[in-house]
Scaffold this active site. Structure first.
Site, PDB file in Angstrom:
ATOM      1  CG  HIS A 108      92.785  25.470  16.312  1.00 27.28           C
ATOM      2  ND1 HIS A 108      91.810  26.442  16.456  1.00 27.28           N
ATOM      3  CD2 HIS A 108      93.912  26.138  15.945  1.00 27.28           C
ATOM      4  CE1 HIS A 108      92.337  27.615  16.192  1.00 27.28           C
ATOM      5  NE2 HIS A 108      93.603  27.466  15.878  1.00 27.28           N
TER       6      HIS A 108
ATOM      7  CD  GLU B 226      88.348  26.234  18.296  1.00 26.10           C
ATOM      8  OE1 GLU B 226      87.514  27.087  18.601  1.00 26.10           O
ATOM      9  OE2 GLU B 226      88.998  26.290  17.220  1.00 26.10           O
TER      10      GLU B 226
ATOM     11  CB  SER C 154      93.849  29.081  12.986  1.00 25.74           C
ATOM     12  OG  SER C 154      95.135  29.351  12.612  1.00 25.74           O
TER      13      SER C 154
ATOM     14  CG  ASN D  31      90.350  32.061  15.097  1.00 21.12           C
ATOM     15  OD1 ASN D  31      90.603  32.951  15.911  1.00 21.12           O
ATOM     16  ND2 ASN D  31      91.241  31.167  14.732  1.00 21.12           N
TER      17      ASN D  31
HETATM   18  P1  NAI Z   1     105.385  29.650  12.162  1.00 20.88           P
HETATM   19  O1  NAI Z   1     105.644  30.412  10.912  1.00 20.88           O
HETATM   20  O2  NAI Z   1     105.852  30.178  13.458  1.00 20.88           O
HETATM   21  O3  NAI Z   1     105.995  28.160  11.999  1.00 20.88           O
HETATM   22  C1  NAI Z   1     105.791  27.344  10.900  1.00 20.88           C
HETATM   23  C2  NAI Z   1     106.980  26.407  10.760  1.00 20.88           C
HETATM   24  O4  NAI Z   1     106.673  25.442   9.763  1.00 20.88           O
HETATM   25  C3  NAI Z   1     108.253  27.106  10.321  1.00 20.88           C
HETATM   26  O5  NAI Z   1     109.282  26.818  11.225  1.00 20.88           O
HETATM   27  C4  NAI Z   1     108.545  26.536   8.928  1.00 20.88           C
HETATM   28  O6  NAI Z   1     109.925  26.370   8.691  1.00 20.88           O
HETATM   29  C5  NAI Z   1     107.846  25.192   9.014  1.00 20.88           C
HETATM   30  N1  NAI Z   1     107.445  24.659   7.711  1.00 20.88           N
HETATM   31  C6  NAI Z   1     106.878  25.328   6.671  1.00 20.88           C
HETATM   32  N2  NAI Z   1     106.636  24.469   5.674  1.00 20.88           N
HETATM   33  C7  NAI Z   1     107.036  23.241   6.090  1.00 20.88           C
HETATM   34  C8  NAI Z   1     107.030  21.947   5.508  1.00 20.88           C
HETATM   35  N3  NAI Z   1     106.554  21.755   4.272  1.00 20.88           N
HETATM   36  N4  NAI Z   1     107.508  20.918   6.232  1.00 20.88           N
HETATM   37  C9  NAI Z   1     107.990  21.096   7.474  1.00 20.88           C
HETATM   38  N5  NAI Z   1     108.033  22.310   8.073  1.00 20.88           N
HETATM   39  C10 NAI Z   1     107.556  23.366   7.389  1.00 20.88           C
HETATM   40  O7  NAI Z   1     103.798  29.384  12.184  1.00 20.88           O
HETATM   41  P2  NAI Z   1     102.840  29.157  13.439  1.00 20.88           P
HETATM   42  O8  NAI Z   1     102.338  30.468  13.907  1.00 20.88           O
HETATM   43  O9  NAI Z   1     103.500  28.240  14.383  1.00 20.88           O
HETATM   44  O10 NAI Z   1     101.604  28.431  12.739  1.00 20.88           O
HETATM   45  C11 NAI Z   1     101.659  27.097  12.344  1.00 20.88           C
HETATM   46  C12 NAI Z   1     100.251  26.577  12.099  1.00 20.88           C
HETATM   47  O11 NAI Z   1      99.484  26.738  13.294  1.00 20.88           O
HETATM   48  C13 NAI Z   1      99.466  27.281  11.004  1.00 20.88           C
HETATM   49  O12 NAI Z   1      98.620  26.356  10.382  1.00 20.88           O
HETATM   50  C14 NAI Z   1      98.649  28.301  11.780  1.00 20.88           C
HETATM   51  O13 NAI Z   1      97.465  28.682  11.110  1.00 20.88           O
HETATM   52  C15 NAI Z   1      98.317  27.510  13.020  1.00 20.88           C
HETATM   53  N6  NAI Z   1      98.008  28.301  14.210  1.00 20.88           N
HETATM   54  C16 NAI Z   1      98.701  29.446  14.487  1.00 20.88           C
HETATM   55  C17 NAI Z   1      98.389  30.173  15.620  1.00 20.88           C
HETATM   56  C18 NAI Z   1      99.135  31.416  15.934  1.00 20.88           C
HETATM   57  O14 NAI Z   1      98.609  32.247  16.685  1.00 20.88           O
HETATM   58  N7  NAI Z   1     100.341  31.617  15.436  1.00 20.88           N
HETATM   59  C19 NAI Z   1      97.327  29.760  16.540  1.00 20.88           C
HETATM   60  C20 NAI Z   1      96.725  28.488  16.205  1.00 20.88           C
HETATM   61  C21 NAI Z   1      97.040  27.827  15.057  1.00 20.88           C
END
Ligand code: NAI
Length: 398
Positions: A146, A158, A125, A196
């Site tokens: 996105h 996006e 994001s 954003n």
């Molecule tokens: P989250 O913390 O819920 O999940 C991330 C997952 O990635 C975790 O399960 C973790 O174990 C795993 N992980 C971390 N490093 C890793 C690696 N090297 N290899 C494999 N798995 C790995 O995070 P979330 O909220 O799902 O966000 C994920 C991405 O999506 C980020 O880039 C965030 O900026 C983006 N995003 C988040 C939004 C939100 O509202 N939470 C909205 C839109 C995009």
């Protein structure tokens, strides 16, 4: 270089099974794709499996999906603990931790596993897609896709080509998202992309108004602004309720990131009020307290109509100004800017359409009045609005 196709999307890889990754896996599987969902943490993968299982069961119970269909969706998702399982994918979507170095490392690891025509997408994001792609041997295959949280519920996606992205890829990604029943828009690789960036004043101007103190103290001030935006703007949630729902940790971090990436442009400056909440770990609903204290009855707003209308239009004009600026700097087409705000953050109307209804001149005059009053660059009017007024162009949509 091999042809980057996205045609052969018989298997979709999703890396990172957190909130976003599991939501994206659900969306793809519901659209009939076979999905491989991977996470480096076994616990996270198990949690994703249990929660997808529960979500799909609930959908079937509520009659939103037939039970067989829910089972079929789940059976199309393979939970993998080995990155090697991505080898047959036509598209891999990355949704891991928001850290540039970690994402770059994962992308180069992926390149060693997938075939030459596999598209690699990031759900970041706030990081530049170009910076992620720069770590790849074949950066032309990298693109931003996105989704919004929760991915199965919010229609917007996006699509962000980087400086390297194959010219044919954005249109292909767009048609794939349509197949997944999403509403795709194309955005330039600039901080915050569309949503954003354009949404920042919804939060920051609301906080600024609160800080000025004439809307009531503490809870009453927040409640008055929330009431004004719902009552006169038709928003489903007010800015303070929404920040408390998103989490002040997440919302503050996005604000700070966008501001830093715009080389500290005062338009995007974070507020001390929110920073203090963040420092106090008063993140909002999830911690029981943010702007509001959820252990107490919700405060009553000051329902003064003139005050309410003034609050609402000040915030709305700031949003319109930001949308106009995004258009002026080519972040996206006007239709996409409007779609992004209605389909990604549930705004009741597209901001440029709203500007047409209220009048471009009114918007420019409001910005100029704010600038004259405060003398701060944060209130500088978009060149887009000024040019339109000078040239007698009355509407974004003629
Ligand atoms: P989250 O913390 O819920 O999940 C991330 C997952 O990635 C975790 O399960 C973790 O174990 C795993 N992980 C971390 N490093 C890793 C690696 N090297 N290899 C494999 N798995 C790995 O995070 P979330 O909220 O799902 O966000 C994920 C991405 O999506 C980020 O880039 C965030 O900026 C983006 N995003 C988040 C939004 C939100 O509202 N939470 C909205 C839109 C995009």
């Amino acid at each position: 270089m091999n042809m980057i196709s996205l045609q052969k999307t018989n298997t979709i890889g999703v890396i990172g099974s957190g909130a976003m990754g599991s939501g994206i896996a659900q969306v793809a599987a519901a659209a009939g794709e076979n999905v491989v969902l991977y996470d480096s943490s076994t616990a996270a993968l198990q949690k994703a499996k249990a929660s997808l299982d529960a979500t799909l069961k609930k959908l079937a119970e509520k009659g939103k999906m037939r039970a067989e269909e829910a089972n079929a969706v789940l059976s199309r998702i393979r939970f993998a603990s080995d990155l090697g399982e991505f080898s047959g994918c036509g598209l891999v979507i990355e949704a891991i931790i928001e850290d540039l170095q970690v994402k770059q490392k994962v992308f180069s690891e992926l390149e060693a596993i997938v075939t030459g025509d596999c598209v690699l997408a990031t759900n970041t994001s706030s990081l530049p897609v170009t910076a992620i792609a720069s770590a790849c041997a074949q950066p032309a295959r990298v693109i931003g896709i996105h989704f919004f949280n929760p991915a199965p519920l919010l229609p917007l996606v996006e699509i962000i080509p980087s400086s390297f992205t194959d010219a044919a890829l954005p249109a292909r990604a767009k048609s794939l998202m349509e197949k997944w029943k999403k509403v795709p828009v194309i955005a330039k690789d600039t901080p915050g992309f569309i949503v954003n960036r354009v949404a920042r004043p919804f939060y920051s101007e609301a906080i600024r108004i609160y800080e000025e103190g004439f809307v009531g103290q503490q809870g009453q001030g927040f409640a008055t602004i929330d009431w004004a935006m719902k009552e006169f703007g038709g928003f489903k949630m007010g800015p303070f309720e929404l920040m408390d729902l998103i989490g002040n940790d997440v919302n503050y971090t996005v604000t700070e990131t966008v501001w830093k990436q715009f080389f500290f442009d005062p338009k995007y400056k974070p507020s001390l009020t929110q920073k203090r909440l963040f420092e106090a770990r008063l993140f909002g609903k999830k911690t029981g307290r943010g702007y509001y204290d959820y252990s107490r009855p919700m405060p009553e707003p000051l329902k003064d109509i003139t005050l309410g209308e003034n609050i609402c239009w000040r915030v709305l004009v700031m949003l319109i100004n930001e949308a106009a600026d995004a258009l002026y700097y080519g972040v996206a087409a006007k239709e996409d800017i409007d779609l992004a705000m209605t389909k990604g953050v549930n705004y009741p109307k597209g901001l440029l359409k709203w500007a047409d209804e209220k009048g471009i001149e009114f918007c420019l005059q409001t910005m100029d009045r704010l600038y004259a009053e405060y003398g701060e660059d944060r209130y500088r009017a978009s060149v887009q609005l000024r040019k339109m007024v000078r040239e007698g162009k009355r509407k974004f949509y003629e």
